[in-house]
Structure formats: C-alpha cells, structure tokens
Scaffold this motif. Structure first.
Motif, short mmCIF file in Angstrom:
data_model
loop_
_atom_site.label_atom_id
_atom_site.label_comp_id
_atom_site.label_asym_id
_atom_site.label_seq_id
_atom_site.Cartn_x
_atom_site.Cartn_y
_atom_site.Cartn_z
N GLY A 92 0.79 -1.23 0.00
CA GLY A 92 0.00 0.00 0.00
C GLY A 92 0.81 1.26 0.00
N ALA A 93 2.14 1.16 -0.03
CA ALA A 93 2.96 2.37 0.08
C ALA A 93 3.43 2.90 -1.27
CB ALA A 93 4.16 2.11 0.98
N GLN A 94 3.50 2.03 -2.26
CA GLN A 94 4.02 2.56 -3.52
C GLN A 94 3.33 2.03 -4.77
OE1 GLN A 94 7.92 1.29 -4.77
NE2 GLN A 94 8.12 0.09 -2.89
N LEU A 95 3.41 2.85 -5.79
CA LEU A 95 2.76 2.51 -7.05
C LEU A 95 3.71 2.80 -8.20
CD1 LEU A 95 -0.60 4.46 -6.51
CD2 LEU A 95 -0.26 2.00 -6.24
N GLN A 96 3.64 1.96 -9.22
CA GLN A 96 4.31 2.27 -10.48
C GLN A 96 3.18 2.63 -11.43
OE1 GLN A 96 7.60 2.02 -10.63
NE2 GLN A 96 7.83 0.96 -8.66
N CYS A 97 3.21 3.80 -12.00
CA CYS A 97 2.07 4.23 -12.81
C CYS A 97 2.46 5.42 -13.68
CB CYS A 97 0.93 4.63 -11.89
SG CYS A 97 1.42 5.79 -10.63
N SER A 98 1.48 5.99 -14.35
CA SER A 98 1.72 7.25 -15.06
C SER A 98 1.15 8.36 -14.20
CB SER A 98 0.98 7.26 -16.39
OG SER A 98 1.43 6.21 -17.19
N VAL A 99 1.82 9.50 -14.26
CA VAL A 99 1.37 10.62 -13.41
C VAL A 99 1.37 11.90 -14.23
CG1 VAL A 99 2.07 12.12 -11.49
CG2 VAL A 99 2.08 9.65 -11.19
N VAL A 100 0.34 12.73 -14.01
CA VAL A 100 0.36 14.08 -14.55
C VAL A 100 0.22 15.00 -13.36
CG1 VAL A 100 -0.84 15.74 -16.03
CG2 VAL A 100 -0.71 13.34 -16.71
N VAL A 101 1.15 15.97 -13.24
CA VAL A 101 1.04 16.94 -12.15
C VAL A 101 0.58 18.25 -12.77
CG1 VAL A 101 2.24 18.13 -10.29
CG2 VAL A 101 2.88 15.78 -10.90
N GLU A 102 -0.52 18.78 -12.27
CA GLU A 102 -1.05 20.04 -12.81
C GLU A 102 -1.08 21.10 -11.73
OE1 GLU A 102 -4.11 18.43 -16.28
OE2 GLU A 102 -4.93 19.10 -14.38
N ARG A 103 -0.54 22.27 -12.07
CA ARG A 103 -0.69 23.43 -11.17
C ARG A 103 -1.89 24.21 -11.67
NH1 ARG A 103 3.09 23.49 -7.63
NH2 ARG A 103 4.77 22.05 -8.12
N LEU A 104 -2.80 24.52 -10.79
CA LEU A 104 -4.06 25.14 -11.21
C LEU A 104 -4.10 26.62 -10.81
CD1 LEU A 104 -6.43 22.32 -9.90
CD2 LEU A 104 -5.44 22.51 -12.17
N ASN A 105 -4.82 27.40 -11.61
CA ASN A 105 -5.05 28.79 -11.18
C ASN A 105 -6.34 28.84 -10.34
OD1 ASN A 105 -7.15 28.68 -12.95
ND2 ASN A 105 -6.14 29.89 -14.55
N SER A 106 -6.73 30.05 -9.95
CA SER A 106 -7.85 30.13 -9.01
C SER A 106 -9.16 29.65 -9.63
CB SER A 106 -8.01 31.58 -8.51
OG SER A 106 -8.08 32.42 -9.65
N SER A 107 -9.24 29.66 -10.97
CA SER A 107 -10.49 29.14 -11.54
C SER A 107 -10.38 27.66 -11.92
CB SER A 107 -10.93 29.98 -12.74
OG SER A 107 -9.85 30.20 -13.61
N GLY A 108 -9.33 27.04 -11.43
CA GLY A 108 -9.23 25.59 -11.59
C GLY A 108 -8.62 25.13 -12.91
N GLN A 109 -8.09 26.10 -13.69
CA GLN A 109 -7.48 25.68 -14.96
C GLN A 109 -5.99 25.38 -14.77
OE1 GLN A 109 -8.82 29.08 -16.89
NE2 GLN A 109 -10.42 28.02 -18.05
N ALA A 110 -5.50 24.41 -15.52
CA ALA A 110 -4.09 24.04 -15.37
C ALA A 110 -3.21 25.09 -16.04
CB ALA A 110 -3.86 22.68 -16.00
N THR A 111 -2.27 25.63 -15.28
CA THR A 111 -1.36 26.61 -15.86
C THR A 111 -0.03 25.95 -16.20
OG1 THR A 111 -0.72 27.20 -13.62
CG2 THR A 111 -2.34 28.63 -14.70
N LYS A 112 0.25 24.84 -15.53
CA LYS A 112 1.50 24.12 -15.80
C LYS A 112 1.19 22.63 -15.70
CE LYS A 112 6.22 24.40 -14.30
NZ LYS A 112 7.00 24.55 -13.10
N ARG A 113 1.76 21.86 -16.59
CA ARG A 113 1.43 20.44 -16.65
C ARG A 113 2.70 19.63 -16.86
NH1 ARG A 113 -1.69 16.94 -20.15
NH2 ARG A 113 -3.33 16.11 -18.82
N GLN A 114 2.92 18.66 -16.01
CA GLN A 114 4.08 17.79 -16.20
C GLN A 114 3.60 16.35 -16.35
OE1 GLN A 114 6.57 17.36 -12.79
NE2 GLN A 114 8.22 16.39 -13.94
N VAL A 115 3.98 15.73 -17.47
CA VAL A 115 3.53 14.35 -17.71
C VAL A 115 4.70 13.40 -17.42
CG1 VAL A 115 2.61 12.75 -19.44
CG2 VAL A 115 1.95 15.17 -19.50
#
Ligand SMILES: Nc1ncnc2c1ncn2[C@@H]1O[C@H](COP(=O)(O)OP(=O)(O)OP(=O)(O)O)[C@@H](O)[C@H]1O
Ligand SMILES: [Mg+2]
Length: 644
Positions: free
Chosen positions: A7-30
C-alpha cells in the motif's frame, strides 16, 4: 515490473497540474513512468512523493481531495487544496491502487486525531529532515478507524480529506464512449468512507489468496509466462481476477474462451481481442484482419495477455494468434514477446469442434505451446467444496477412473435428494442448449400472474450482438412472481449475494420501476436494482449494459455453467456427448447435498486420454509445479525457467 502490495508505492503514469484560481491548469508535467510513494516526514505528516526517474517531488498531505471514481480502472486524482496542485494517477494496477488509497485514507484519519504539530512546535523541535516509507495497514489501524467512525455521527471525514467520486475526476479511459454513472465507483475503497453509508472498514483483500495462489501471482509478477491449472473450484478464476488487478490496465488484456467466463474475470472474449473472426481463414488473411483499425491496437499495446478457460481454445486458433503476434509486433520472440498468463483445466470441456473431427487442445500444438509457456503450475486446494469425500468423488470423475461402486452408489442415491428449500428449486443443468430455452420459457409461462419485462440499457444499441456475446444478462429479462432466478454478479460476498446464488422472485416493488425482490437460498431477501457491466470492444471502445443482475434459472446449459459455482443443481447425464462434460456439471455443486443426479451411469464419465497423458508427462518430467511446493517455485523464479 514488480511492486509490493503493502500500500505504500505505485508504479504508474502521473500528470502533475498546477491550477489557477479558476481551476485551470497553468502548468502540466507528464510522467509516463512514475513511482509514487507514501511516507512520513520528521513530523509524522503524510507525504506523497512522485519520482520521475531523476527528480523527486514531495507533497504534504494535509488538506486534499481524492477523486476515486475510476479507481477500478487504475486511475485517481489527489488534489492538494492549499497548493492548488493536482496529481493525476493513471495506468496503475487497480488492486494495488485500491490498497494504496485505503492506506492513505486510514493513515490520514489516524494522523488527524493524533494532534498534529503546530508550525511553532515544528520550529522549536529542530528535527533533521527525514522521510520514511509508510508502514502497511494493520488490523489495528482498521479497528481504530472504525472506532473513530462509530464515535462520529455526521461526516466522519474531518476537514483534511474530502472524498469525491464524481465525474470531475480524470475522465474515462481514452476513446471511451460510455458516460459512467455512480455505480462505477463501487469498488472504490473510499466508498467505504462516504459519510452517508458508514459501512465498516476492513483490510483490503479480505478474501486473501492462499499460499498456492500467492505463489502463482508472484511467478506472474516476475514476468514469467505461466500456465496454471487445477481441478474445478481450486480458485483459478479467483486468482486471475487478482492477477488482472495487479497488472497495469493499459497494457493488460483479460480474456477467456467464452463470454460467460470472460465476464467472471471482468474481461472480453479471446476472439474479440484477436479480431480474426473464427480464425479459420489462412494466416495471411487473418493477419490482414488483425490489422484493421481498432484491432491492431490490441496487438500492439498488449504487454500482458490473460486467457481463462484455455481448455476451450482450439489449438489451431492459439497457433494462429502466436504467429500473428510475432508478425504484428515485429518480434521473433514467442507470441511476439507478449507476457502470457494462461489458465484452465484441460479435463473440463474441450473446444467446440465444428467438423466431425475431434477438436485439438492448445497443448497439442506442441511447438508454440512449449515455446510460449515458461512455467506450468498446479493449484491443488479445492475451495468450491468443503466436504472431503465429495471432493474425492469429484476427483475420481475428473480423471474418469476409480468410479467405484461406492461412488456410483452415492451419485445414484443423490436422485432422491430433496434440495428444494423455501420455494427455491434446483437448477437443471442441460447437455443441449435448446432444452434450456424451452424449459425456462415453459416454466415461466406456467406460472400464474403477469409478466414484467425489464429491458437493458445498452451503450450502443447497434452493437447489441457484441454485447450479447459477452454479457451475463440478456437484453430482455422476463420475470413473474415465483420465477426461479440466479444472481449474475457478486453484490455482497459477506451476505452470500454472489454470482450464481439461487433465489426466487417474491414480489415487485410498487412504483413505476417495479423492481423485483428476490429471496435467496442464503436467507436474504433483496430488492434488486439494475447493475452495469462494461465490455471492451475493438478500437479501445467501451460498451456497457445496464440490467438487473438476474437470469432465469430453471435451467442452464453445462457449457454455459463452466466456471460457475452453483447452490443447488439437478443433472440428467443421459445425453452427455462430450469428454469432461459430466465432470463440469457435477463440479458446479458446492456440496453433495445440493446436487441431484437423475440418471447416473458410470459410462458417461469420460476423461480425455490425451489430456491425462499430457498431465502425467508434465508430472513425470517435473514440469508441473504443484504449487503447494511453492518454495521450490520461488527457487525456480530466482534461477530462471531454463533449469526446468
Ligand atoms: N483464496 C480464496 N479465498 C476465498 N474464496 C476463494 C479463494 N479462492 C477461490 N475461492 C472461491 O472458491 C470458489 C471457486 O473458485 P473459482 O471459480 O475461481 O475456481 P476455478 O478454479 O476457476 O473453478 P473452475 O475450474 O470451475 O472454473 C469461488 O466461490 C471463489 O470465490
Ligand atoms: Mg474458473
């Protein structure tokens, strides 16, 4: 490929999104290949680490939202509220994601009640920075979480963790054409935390694999091509489901030789995967068919191919698949390098032969079978039945020998078993499928009262045939009060509401929908509501059917019953025409008391001599690992298959 299920670790794909105040992604790392790790820092706070092979990002999990609706497809989203960052996890083995999410939520709940340190206290403590992987969930963690839940009446989730299972999450799988509804979050571990339901939490995977099954799973996860076999009811399909849940969903195809069997493991038919029709065309033509848009993608994206009920896959068909895989994947490796996990019992039903000739089993195409399979393993612990003498009787029938007078007498005597209880009649297993329809139609007509018709909602009505071939429920279900029915889905294993459970319709609820209430043999009376089944069709398309999880159960065919566990069965063996057919029929019953054989004659019990020879040769050559021998198996895994 191996990852622990602590339960401590996963191998997977990840997208990290930084959102602005209206919830839109301003930066995206795949990050296509990411390692996600749960741990604690020096202040015992829970940390989510995302590693992309080079750099590690850490997030403190204090206030966050979890979106888990597609957890069973290996997806979820963690939204960190103060930071306004979201971590979208996908292509994760669903079973492992399930444990991961449960670990996260239970540990987080415990952390919140443990008086977290204030910023001031942290500064004063002057602790050196540290990170320690979170410890696996223990029964005591679960107990504590349950105690907390029972103390708190209204929303059990304190402010830090908000669980969302709505559409907002990551969206469906690419190309998915079905809008999923609430039922899709059924398997979400966090459903258990939903305040309005307040069910008791339990450790993940309450029904644990036994040692043999665990050994097969680890052989599979080590990347070996495995064939595992075992008598009826040794938990082959149970284990396959776990295997499916332990592999990355995008590149894993779960298939079976028949639609019913495919449904048991949440997969599709092997024919559907292959896209070459019956496979009887010459190889070149089959290769062309397999290159059609939508089908080619199966072949190119598949890294793990799972096949259940292999005994019913025709040898030539298997051989063709092997050749097509090499061609389309431009690989000289057996099966084009696809990781194969094959399972079934060759002493059950053989492939359906179209011509008069006897159909051949997969293992009879010796070249491709031997080349493809690294490890042969055998499960020996029968789980469907518990009575040892009935288990031994079934073993005798399986190998078609040792049908002693005692065995014969027991089965003949079973004709007098009174297995009807509480208005629930025995299901008749028929050798011929025409008898099935006739029996069910007649019996329904003979019942007094009016018929209620329940029509399925299909995602794509034009593809009704494809859906029919894979669905355990029909498009039109006709019911009356008194109709004998069978559950076609596991609704609540603890309460005995499992796939194959037998019952009778007692009434229909008032209202427009008029949903049926069914009294089951386990004693429960349940109002049933429509359930949804998802099927993978060609081209990454998902199809679905929504229907009541019921089918008429006065009669079913032995061929359709392969893979099932049944509560009470009646069998007439007079017209048995196939090797293994009597064994399949008899071994569906959970107990001798729940079985009635109308006309037992030992001559109908026939095991295929080629299969007996195949199994005995494997044993002689020490190629069939009885997995109770599992330490030996782990030795083989470390040394490699070539020593065998
Ligand atoms: N480890 C386990 N824990 C609890 N129940 C189990 C376990 N393994 C199997 N079972 C149960 O035993 C029954 C038989 O399992 P399953 O249908 O997977 O057997 P099988 O080997 O696939 O049989 P068949 O050859 O007839 O298809 C099922 O009810 C299943 O849920
Ligand atoms: Mg099975």
């Amino acid at each position: 490929m191996m990852q622990g299920d602590d339960g401590a670790q996963l191998q997977c794909s990840v997208v990290v999104e930084r959102l602005n105040s209206s919830g839109q992604a301003t930066k995206r790392q795949v990050i296509r290949k990411a390692a996600v790790l749960l741990g604690r820092n020096e202040f015992q706070e829970i940390i989510l680490r995302v590693h992309n092979g080079k750099v590690t990002e850490s997030y403190t999990l204090k206030e966050f939202q979890l979106f888990t609706r597609f957890a069973k497809d290996g997806k979820c989203t963690v939204k960190l509220l103060p930071e306004n960052v979201q971590v979208l996890i996908s292509d994760c083995p669903p079973h492992l994601l399930n444990i991961f999410l449960k670990t996260l939520s239970i540990k987080h709940q415990a952390w919140q009640t443990s008086k977290p340190m204030t910023d001031r206290e942290k500064l004063k403590a002057c602790l050196p920075r540290s990170f320690e992987t979170i410890s696996p969930l223990q029964q005591k963690d679960v107990q504590k979480a349950n105690e907390l839940r029972s103390k708190v009446n209204a929303p059990v989730l304190s402010k830090g963790l908000v669980v969302r299972t709505g559409n907002k999450m990551t969206g469906g799988p690419p190309g998915q054409q079905v809008k999923r509804q609430r039922t899709d979050c059924d398997s979400s571990p966090l459903k258990a935390l939903h305040p309005s339901k307040k069910p008791t939490l339990s450790l993940p995977a309450a029904r644990k694999l036994n040692k043999e099954q665990a050994a097969v799973l680890s052989a599979v996860l080590s990347g070996k091509n495995v064939f595992f076999t075992g008598s009826a009811g040794t938990g082959k399909s149970f284990l396959l489901k776990r295997i499916v849940g332990s592999l990355p969903p995008k590149s894993t195809y779960a298939t079976a030789s028949t639609g019913v069997a495919a449904c048991h493991i949440g997969g599709t038919t092997l024919h559907n995967f292959a896209g070459i029709g019956s496979g009887s065309a010459p190889l070149e033509q089959c290769i062309e068919l397999a290159q059609r848009p939508g089908v080619l993608q199966h072949w190119t994206s598949c890294r793990h191919l799972i096949i259940d009920e292999i005994s019913m896959v025709e040898a030539q068909f298997f051989d063709k698949l092997e050749a097509i895989a090499r061609c389309l994947r431009r690989s000289t490796e057996p099966f084009g390098g696809i990781h194969l996990i094959v399972c079934g019992d060759f002493l059950q039903l053989p492939p359906i032969s179209k011509e008069k000739d006897k159909a051949t089993f997969c293992f009879q195409v010796r070249k491709s079978w031997r080349k493809c399979i690294h490890l042969n393993m055998e499960l020996t612990e029968v789980r469907r039945q518990t009575d040892q003498s009935f288990i031994s009787l079934l073993q005798a029938v399986r190998v078609g020998r040792y049908i002693t007078e005692e065995v014969t007498a027991k089965l003949i005597k079973s004709a007098y078993h009174k297995i009807e209880r509480d208005g629930i009649l025995a299901t008749r297993l028929c050798t011929h499928k025409d008898d099935v329809e006739l029996t069910n139609d007649n019996k329904l007509q003979q019942l007094p009262g009016s018929v209620r018709v329940f029509e399925a909602v299909d995602s794509d009505p034009a593809l009704v045939k494809t859906i029919d071939s894979q669905s355990p429920v029909s498009r039109l279900l006709q019911l009356k009060v008194g109709a004998q029915v069978m559950l076609t889905k596991n609704l609540d294993v603890q309460r005995g509401l499992v796939n194959g459970a037998r019952g009778v319709v007692v009434d229909f609820q008032p209202g427009k929908l008029g949903l049926p209430r069914v009294r089951f043999l386990c004693g429960t009376t349940e109002a049933l509501k429509p359930e949804r089944w998802m099927f993978k069709a060609g081209g990454g398309l998902y199809l679905s059917r929504q229907q009541l999880p019921l089918k008429l159960a006065w009669a079913i065919s032995i061929h359709k019953s392969q893979g099932m566990t049944l509560d009470c069965v009646e069998i007439s063996l007079a017209r048995v025409f196939e090797r293994g057919q009597a064994y399949v029929a008899l071994s569906r019953a959970k107990s001798l008391e729940g079985l009635r054989v109308m006309d037992f004659d030992p001559h109908v019990v026939r095991a295929d001599p080629d299969v007996l020879h195949f199994y005995s040769k494997l044993r002689k050559e020490r190629l069939l690992l009885q997995v109770s021998f599992w330490l030996y198996a782990s030795f083989v895994l470390t040394v490699g298959p070539n020593v065998l």
